[in-house]
Design a protein around this motif. Structure first.
Motif, PDB file in Angstrom:
ATOM      1  N   LYS A 189      84.220  17.563  43.673  1.00  0.00           N
ATOM      2  CA  LYS A 189      82.811  17.953  43.789  1.00  0.00           C
ATOM      3  C   LYS A 189      82.141  18.007  42.423  1.00  0.00           C
ATOM      4  O   LYS A 189      80.999  17.535  42.256  1.00  0.00           O
ATOM      5  N   LEU A 190      82.851  18.565  41.459  1.00  0.00           N
ATOM      6  CA  LEU A 190      82.280  18.679  40.112  1.00  0.00           C
ATOM      7  C   LEU A 190      82.086  17.309  39.486  1.00  0.00           C
ATOM      8  O   LEU A 190      81.063  17.036  38.849  1.00  0.00           O
ATOM      9  N   ASN A 191      83.054  16.436  39.672  1.00  0.00           N
ATOM     10  CA  ASN A 191      82.959  15.078  39.120  1.00  0.00           C
ATOM     11  C   ASN A 191      81.789  14.311  39.722  1.00  0.00           C
ATOM     12  O   ASN A 191      81.066  13.591  39.014  1.00  0.00           O
ATOM     13  N   ALA A 192      81.565  14.483  41.023  1.00  0.00           N
ATOM     14  CA  ALA A 192      80.449  13.796  41.680  1.00  0.00           C
ATOM     15  C   ALA A 192      79.118  14.279  41.112  1.00  0.00           C
ATOM     16  O   ALA A 192      78.208  13.477  40.859  1.00  0.00           O
ATOM     17  N   ALA A 193      78.987  15.587  40.901  1.00  0.00           N
ATOM     18  CA  ALA A 193      77.742  16.133  40.346  1.00  0.00           C
ATOM     19  C   ALA A 193      77.536  15.658  38.915  1.00  0.00           C
ATOM     20  O   ALA A 193      76.423  15.282  38.525  1.00  0.00           O
ATOM     21  N   LYS A 194      78.591  15.649  38.139  1.00  0.00           N
ATOM     22  CA  LYS A 194      78.514  15.193  36.743  1.00  0.00           C
ATOM     23  C   LYS A 194      78.063  13.738  36.686  1.00  0.00           C
ATOM     24  O   LYS A 194      77.196  13.358  35.882  1.00  0.00           O
ATOM     25  N   LYS A 195      78.645  12.909  37.529  1.00  0.00           N
ATOM     26  CA  LYS A 195      78.296  11.488  37.547  1.00  0.00           C
ATOM     27  C   LYS A 195      76.836  11.295  37.974  1.00  0.00           C
ATOM     28  O   LYS A 195      76.130  10.440  37.416  1.00  0.00           O
ATOM     29  N   GLN A 196      76.372  12.072  38.938  1.00  0.00           N
ATOM     30  CA  GLN A 196      74.970  11.965  39.360  1.00  0.00           C
ATOM     31  C   GLN A 196      74.029  12.266  38.197  1.00  0.00           C
ATOM     32  O   GLN A 196      73.060  11.543  37.963  1.00  0.00           O
ATOM     33  N   PHE A 197      74.297  13.340  37.482  1.00  0.00           N
ATOM     34  CA  PHE A 197      73.460  13.698  36.334  1.00  0.00           C
ATOM     35  C   PHE A 197      73.450  12.588  35.296  1.00  0.00           C
ATOM     36  O   PHE A 197      72.403  12.236  34.740  1.00  0.00           O
ATOM     37  N   GLU A 198      74.620  12.049  35.024  1.00  0.00           N
ATOM     38  CA  GLU A 198      74.727  11.014  33.992  1.00  0.00           C
ATOM     39  C   GLU A 198      74.057   9.723  34.426  1.00  0.00           C
ATOM     40  O   GLU A 198      73.440   9.022  33.603  1.00  0.00           O
ATOM     41  N   ASP A 199      74.142   9.396  35.704  1.00  0.00           N
ATOM     42  CA  ASP A 199      73.464   8.197  36.214  1.00  0.00           C
ATOM     43  C   ASP A 199      71.943   8.352  36.133  1.00  0.00           C
ATOM     44  O   ASP A 199      71.224   7.391  35.842  1.00  0.00           O
ATOM     45  N   ILE A 200      71.453   9.548  36.388  1.00  0.00           N
ATOM     46  CA  ILE A 200      70.008   9.792  36.380  1.00  0.00           C
ATOM     47  C   ILE A 200      69.442   9.750  34.964  1.00  0.00           C
ATOM     48  O   ILE A 200      68.378   9.167  34.718  1.00  0.00           O
ATOM     49  N   THR A 201      70.160  10.363  34.023  1.00  0.00           N
ATOM     50  CA  THR A 201      69.613  10.543  32.673  1.00  0.00           C
ATOM     51  C   THR A 201      70.154   9.579  31.635  1.00  0.00           C
ATOM     52  O   THR A 201      69.606   9.489  30.532  1.00  0.00           O
ATOM     53  N   SER A 202      71.241   8.860  31.975  1.00  0.00           N
ATOM     54  CA  SER A 202      71.924   7.979  31.008  1.00  0.00           C
ATOM     55  C   SER A 202      72.429   8.761  29.798  1.00  0.00           C
ATOM     56  O   SER A 202      72.533   8.214  28.688  1.00  0.00           O
ATOM     57  N   LYS A 203      72.721  10.036  29.994  1.00  0.00           N
ATOM     58  CA  LYS A 203      73.265  10.896  28.949  1.00  0.00           C
ATOM     59  C   LYS A 203      74.554  11.549  29.441  1.00  0.00           C
ATOM     60  O   LYS A 203      74.654  11.960  30.605  1.00  0.00           O
ATOM     61  N   ALA A 204      75.543  11.641  28.551  1.00  0.00           N
ATOM     62  CA  ALA A 204      76.793  12.297  28.906  1.00  0.00           C
ATOM     63  C   ALA A 204      76.570  13.791  29.112  1.00  0.00           C
ATOM     64  O   ALA A 204      75.825  14.426  28.357  1.00  0.00           O
ATOM     65  N   VAL A 205      77.188  14.337  30.138  1.00  0.00           N
ATOM     66  CA  VAL A 205      77.155  15.776  30.386  1.00  0.00           C
ATOM     67  C   VAL A 205      78.403  16.377  29.742  1.00  0.00           C
ATOM     68  O   VAL A 205      79.527  16.110  30.162  1.00  0.00           O
ATOM     69  N   LEU A 206      78.194  17.196  28.712  1.00  0.00           N
ATOM     70  CA  LEU A 206      79.306  17.723  27.921  1.00  0.00           C
ATOM     71  C   LEU A 206      79.602  19.186  28.185  1.00  0.00           C
ATOM     72  O   LEU A 206      80.691  19.662  27.880  1.00  0.00           O
ATOM     73  N   GLY A 207      78.629  19.911  28.749  1.00  0.00           N
ATOM     74  CA  GLY A 207      78.785  21.345  28.896  1.00  0.00           C
ATOM     75  C   GLY A 207      78.870  21.810  30.332  1.00  0.00           C
ATOM     76  O   GLY A 207      78.309  21.199  31.247  1.00  0.00           O
ATOM     77  N   PHE A 208      79.547  22.931  30.537  1.00  0.00           N
ATOM     78  CA  PHE A 208      79.727  23.533  31.857  1.00  0.00           C
ATOM     79  C   PHE A 208      79.567  25.035  31.741  1.00  0.00           C
ATOM     80  O   PHE A 208      80.041  25.652  30.775  1.00  0.00           O
ATOM     81  N   ARG A 209      78.872  25.614  32.717  1.00  0.00           N
ATOM     82  CA  ARG A 209      78.805  27.075  32.832  1.00  0.00           C
ATOM     83  C   ARG A 209      79.131  27.461  34.263  1.00  0.00           C
ATOM     84  O   ARG A 209      78.504  26.972  35.217  1.00  0.00           O
ATOM     85  N   ALA A 210      80.100  28.323  34.421  1.00  0.00           N
ATOM     86  CA  ALA A 210      80.480  28.790  35.758  1.00  0.00           C
ATOM     87  C   ALA A 210      79.403  29.688  36.334  1.00  0.00           C
ATOM     88  O   ALA A 210      78.827  30.512  35.618  1.00  0.00           O
ATOM     89  N   PRO A 211      79.084  29.541  37.612  1.00  0.00           N
ATOM     90  CA  PRO A 211      78.151  30.481  38.245  1.00  0.00           C
ATOM     91  C   PRO A 211      78.606  31.927  38.062  1.00  0.00           C
ATOM     92  O   PRO A 211      79.796  32.230  38.199  1.00  0.00           O
ATOM     93  N   ILE A 212      77.687  32.779  37.707  1.00  0.00           N
ATOM     94  CA  ILE A 212      77.918  34.220  37.540  1.00  0.00           C
ATOM     95  C   ILE A 212      79.020  34.475  36.505  1.00  0.00           C
ATOM     96  O   ILE A 212      79.733  35.473  36.592  1.00  0.00           O
TER      97      ILE A 212
END
Length: 277
Positions: A93-116
């Motif tokens: 699930k996380l990989n799919a979301a990361k790939k979506q962001f990167e496809d939309i912006t053409s920028k690598a997603v390097l950071g993660f913050r856990a909910p709460i």
């Protein structure tokens, strides 16, 4: 405008989520995100936006974040605490979301913050998943006993996990019985500015300072809303009140110049200790 109290540069971070879980383009979360972006543009602040994966349904919003010079990072696929996720399915699930962001912006997603800030001893399994998926850093740990989550024994300064992933803990003051992440969210909303200044002075010199907010934090006109995500009544009341003037308060905390977005700060760190639990 409240006068500035910034002592050292602080990175502005936003946990981009719809607290109602709808993610509609006409929702209050959407308008308030643009309000935050407008304020950043006016004051020349470059922030880190930790966006929930569901925000990919609004590609123009994500593109504006990146085009305005901000870092786009990931706040999990959905706003669910890691302790409630299945370690066996979470990576996909996380990989799919990361790939979506990167496809939309053409920028690598390097950071993660856990909910709460739910990276705790019970959810430390996520660290290897983050490393495998190419994240450079996490910003997910309250080093101590928090009101909701916490990681007793973790350092309050930047550290590396055993696999090399960098962790930028929540700037917080350890009061013994409670770790107080005073630079963001409901804590910053309720604390007087002179107290915030004293707490900043008390932090270790090696702490990486950042503040955090959510779209609902700056929503002065929404009124009380009962959340349906299991939030206790007392916390729900705190979250939904005392929001007037909060965006101005954050801007005063940041001062005239914020620090770099978190990815740049993380990658510039040297001689970071490794934390082994």
């Amino acid at each position: 405008m409240i006068s500035s109290i910034a002592l050292t540069p602080i990175t502005f971070t936003i946990d981009l989520e719809d607290h109602l879980g709808v993610y509609a383009p006409d929702g209050r979360w959407f308008a308030n995100t643009h309000r935050i972006l407008d304020a950043c543009a006016k004051h020349n602040h470059h922030a880190t936006f930790f966006a929930v994966g569901k925000c990919a349904a609004h590609p123009q919003l994500l593109k504006r974040i990146v085009n305005d010079g901000h870092e786009l990072a990931l706040h999990s696929y959905d706003h669910i605490a890691l302790t409630k996720e299945d370690p066996k399915t979470y990576g996909a699930k996380l990989n799919a979301a990361k790939k979506q962001f990167e496809d939309i912006t053409s920028k690598a997603v390097l950071g993660f913050r856990a909910p709460i800030f739910s990276l705790t001893p019970a959810s430390v399994w996520v660290v290897d998943i983050l490393k495998e998926l190419g994240f450079a850093y996490s910003s997910s740990v309250i080093a101590g006993r928090g009101a909701v989550n916490g990681f007793a024994g973790a350092p309050n300064q930047p550290f590396k996990w055993k696999n090399g992933l960098i962790e930028l803990p929540v700037p917080m003051l350890d009061l013994g019985v409670l770790a107080l992440p005073f630079l963001g969210g409901v804590y910053l909303r309720y604390l007087p500015l002179p107290i915030v200044r004293l707490m900043q002075n008390a932090l270790h010199k090696d702490c990486v300072l950042w503040t955090y907010t959510h779209p609902y934090d700056v929503d002065e006109d929404e009124g009380y809303v009962a959340l349906n995500d299991g939030t206790p009544l007392w916390m729900n009341w705190l979250l939904m009140n005392y929001r007037r003037g909060f965006l101005d308060k954050i801007l005063s905390i940041l001062g005239k110049q914020t620090a770099l977005p978190l990815a740049q700060r993380a990658l510039e760190l040297k001689d970071i200790p490794t934390f082994t639990r």
